[in-house]
Scaffold this motif. Structure first.
Motif, PDB file in Angstrom:
ATOM      1  N   VAL A  28      20.559  26.950  -9.317  1.00 13.45           N
ATOM      2  CA  VAL A  28      19.964  28.231  -8.927  1.00 13.45           C
ATOM      3  C   VAL A  28      20.989  29.354  -8.990  1.00 13.45           C
ATOM      4  N   PHE A  29      22.211  29.073  -8.481  1.00 14.42           N
ATOM      5  CA  PHE A  29      23.262  30.086  -8.429  1.00 14.42           C
ATOM      6  C   PHE A  29      24.300  29.839  -9.515  1.00 14.42           C
ATOM      7  N   SER A  30      25.256  30.756  -9.650  1.00 16.13           N
ATOM      8  CA  SER A  30      26.385  30.545 -10.552  1.00 16.13           C
ATOM      9  C   SER A  30      27.269  29.441  -9.986  1.00 16.13           C
ATOM     10  N   TYR A  31      28.100  28.863 -10.848  1.00 20.53           N
ATOM     11  CA  TYR A  31      28.991  27.784 -10.422  1.00 20.53           C
ATOM     12  C   TYR A  31      29.923  28.256  -9.317  1.00 20.53           C
ATOM     13  N   ASP A  32      30.444  29.474  -9.482  1.00 20.00           N
ATOM     14  CA  ASP A  32      31.348  30.043  -8.477  1.00 20.00           C
ATOM     15  C   ASP A  32      30.618  30.248  -7.162  1.00 20.00           C
ATOM     16  N   GLY A  33      29.385  30.780  -7.229  1.00 15.48           N
ATOM     17  CA  GLY A  33      28.603  31.006  -6.017  1.00 15.48           C
ATOM     18  C   GLY A  33      28.229  29.703  -5.339  1.00 15.48           C
ATOM     19  N   ALA A  34      27.856  28.688  -6.140  1.00 16.91           N
ATOM     20  CA  ALA A  34      27.501  27.385  -5.578  1.00 16.91           C
ATOM     21  C   ALA A  34      28.700  26.757  -4.881  1.00 16.91           C
ATOM     22  N   THR A  35      29.877  26.917  -5.482  1.00 13.62           N
ATOM     23  CA  THR A  35      31.093  26.384  -4.861  1.00 13.62           C
ATOM     24  C   THR A  35      31.389  27.085  -3.543  1.00 13.62           C
ATOM     25  N   ALA A  36      31.185  28.406  -3.502  1.00 10.81           N
ATOM     26  CA  ALA A  36      31.438  29.167  -2.277  1.00 10.81           C
ATOM     27  C   ALA A  36      30.534  28.686  -1.144  1.00 10.81           C
ATOM     28  N   VAL A  37      29.255  28.430  -1.454  1.00  8.16           N
ATOM     29  CA  VAL A  37      28.315  27.955  -0.428  1.00  8.16           C
ATOM     30  C   VAL A  37      28.714  26.560   0.047  1.00  8.16           C
ATOM     31  N   ALA A  38      29.026  25.668  -0.907  1.00  9.62           N
ATOM     32  CA  ALA A  38      29.416  24.309  -0.543  1.00  9.62           C
ATOM     33  C   ALA A  38      30.721  24.302   0.251  1.00  9.62           C
ATOM     34  N   SER A  39      31.637  25.200  -0.105  1.00  8.72           N
ATOM     35  CA  SER A  39      32.898  25.309   0.630  1.00  8.72           C
ATOM     36  C   SER A  39      32.654  25.791   2.062  1.00  8.72           C
ATOM     37  N   ALA A  40      31.759  26.789   2.212  1.00  8.05           N
ATOM     38  CA  ALA A  40      31.416  27.280   3.551  1.00  8.05           C
ATOM     39  C   ALA A  40      30.761  26.188   4.380  1.00  8.05           C
ATOM     40  N   ALA A  41      29.898  25.392   3.735  1.00  8.65           N
ATOM     41  CA  ALA A  41      29.252  24.283   4.443  1.00  8.65           C
ATOM     42  C   ALA A  41      30.294  23.284   4.917  1.00  8.65           C
ATOM     43  N   GLY A  42      31.299  23.054   4.076  1.00  7.36           N
ATOM     44  CA  GLY A  42      32.368  22.144   4.461  1.00  7.36           C
ATOM     45  C   GLY A  42      33.143  22.640   5.670  1.00  7.36           C
ATOM     46  N   GLN A  43      33.375  23.940   5.738  1.00 11.22           N
ATOM     47  CA  GLN A  43      34.105  24.495   6.871  1.00 11.22           C
ATOM     48  C   GLN A  43      33.280  24.455   8.153  1.00 11.22           C
ATOM     49  N   VAL A  44      31.949  24.618   8.021  1.00 11.60           N
ATOM     50  CA  VAL A  44      31.072  24.500   9.192  1.00 11.60           C
ATOM     51  C   VAL A  44      31.120  23.077   9.737  1.00 11.60           C
ATOM     52  N   VAL A  45      31.012  22.100   8.834  1.00 10.11           N
ATOM     53  CA  VAL A  45      31.096  20.693   9.253  1.00 10.11           C
ATOM     54  C   VAL A  45      32.459  20.417   9.892  1.00 10.11           C
ATOM     55  N   ALA A  46      33.508  21.004   9.328  1.00 12.81           N
ATOM     56  CA  ALA A  46      34.859  20.799   9.860  1.00 12.81           C
ATOM     57  C   ALA A  46      34.976  21.331  11.283  1.00 12.81           C
ATOM     58  N   VAL A  47      34.395  22.503  11.534  1.00 11.66           N
ATOM     59  CA  VAL A  47      34.431  23.081  12.878  1.00 11.66           C
ATOM     60  C   VAL A  47      33.703  22.179  13.870  1.00 11.66           C
ATOM     61  N   LEU A  48      32.578  21.614  13.432  1.00 13.22           N
ATOM     62  CA  LEU A  48      31.840  20.689  14.306  1.00 13.22           C
ATOM     63  C   LEU A  48      32.680  19.459  14.633  1.00 13.22           C
ATOM     64  N   PHE A  49      33.384  18.957  13.635  1.00 13.96           N
ATOM     65  CA  PHE A  49      34.275  17.816  13.873  1.00 13.96           C
ATOM     66  C   PHE A  49      35.380  18.185  14.856  1.00 13.96           C
TER      67      PHE A  49
END
Length: 216
Positions: A28-49
């Motif tokens: 749906v998004f550009s590769y760069d945009g998709a990576t940014a979203v996935a990276s943000a999701a990773g940081q959210v999960v990291a904060v929960l941990f």
């Protein structure tokens, strides 16, 4: 092993689940945009941990830190690669440079740093490139033995060079991992430019801050 599999499938970088998430978002998004979203999701999960680690198990805090910085690093690497897409070594290399002779001394390096702001040098003999000298090498020798040491004693004869058409998106990570700080750019056997990680960093700084919609 089952716990490790489930952990690795979390939809967050740097785990494989984050790469699967990026692949889906890239539809749906550009590769760069998709990576940014996935990276943000990773940081959210990291904060929960990390929160869970503070409350219960300190080991989860360590995992959270690993995931947070891993996600940030992955996102940054892809962003840099996207900025360098289509950029060649000849677009960034420095063409106004001074070379050294093997019989020159470190005094000459100090002079050039002062008046030319050049810190890394190619070494030419009879017009032919034979070695390179980086700031790290001549500064170390300066503090060890003084400014009268000849360049021939510290120059690096085994070095890697680049072609002007070398794609920076493919080699930029190698530039930071090389032991040599300066890469000569050679065309048809002639030295035409110099490229260092600092040159690439300056280019990225300019491109990131270039006004949207204008061609750099």
């Amino acid at each position: 092993n089952l716990v490790l599999v489930l952990f690795n499938l979390l939809p967050a970088f740097p785990m494989d689940g984050g790469r699967v998430l990026r692949s889906l978002l890239a539809m749906v998004f550009s590769y760069d945009g998709a990576t940014a979203v996935a990276s943000a999701a990773g940081q959210v999960v990291a904060v929960l941990f990390m929160i869970a680690g503070i409350v219960s198990n300190p080991f989860l805090l360590i995992i959270g830190l690993f995931v947070f910085f891993g996600a940030e690093s992955e996102g940054r690497a892809v962003h840099v690669k996207s900025l360098l897409n289509g950029v060649l070594a000849k677009d960034v290399m420095v063409t106004d440079f001074v070379s050294l002779h093997p019989e020159d001394t470190i005094d000459r390096c100090l002079e050039l740093v002062t008046h030319r702001r050049q810190e890394d040098f190619p070494v030419l003999l009879d017009g032919h490139l034979i070695a390179v000298v980086s700031k790290t090498e001549w500064m170390a020798m300066l503090h060890k033995e003084g400014p009268q040491v000849r360049i021939a004693r510290l120059m690096q004869t085994g070095f890697i060079s680049l072609r002007p058409e070398a794609e920076l998106s493919r080699i930029y990570q190698d530039l930071w991992s090389l032991k040599q700080h300066i890469c000569p750019v050679i065309e048809d056997g002639v030295l035409v430019g110099l490229l260092t990680p600092d040159d690439v960093s300056r280019f990225l700084l300019v491109k990131e801050n270039w006004p949207a919609g204008q061609e750099a």
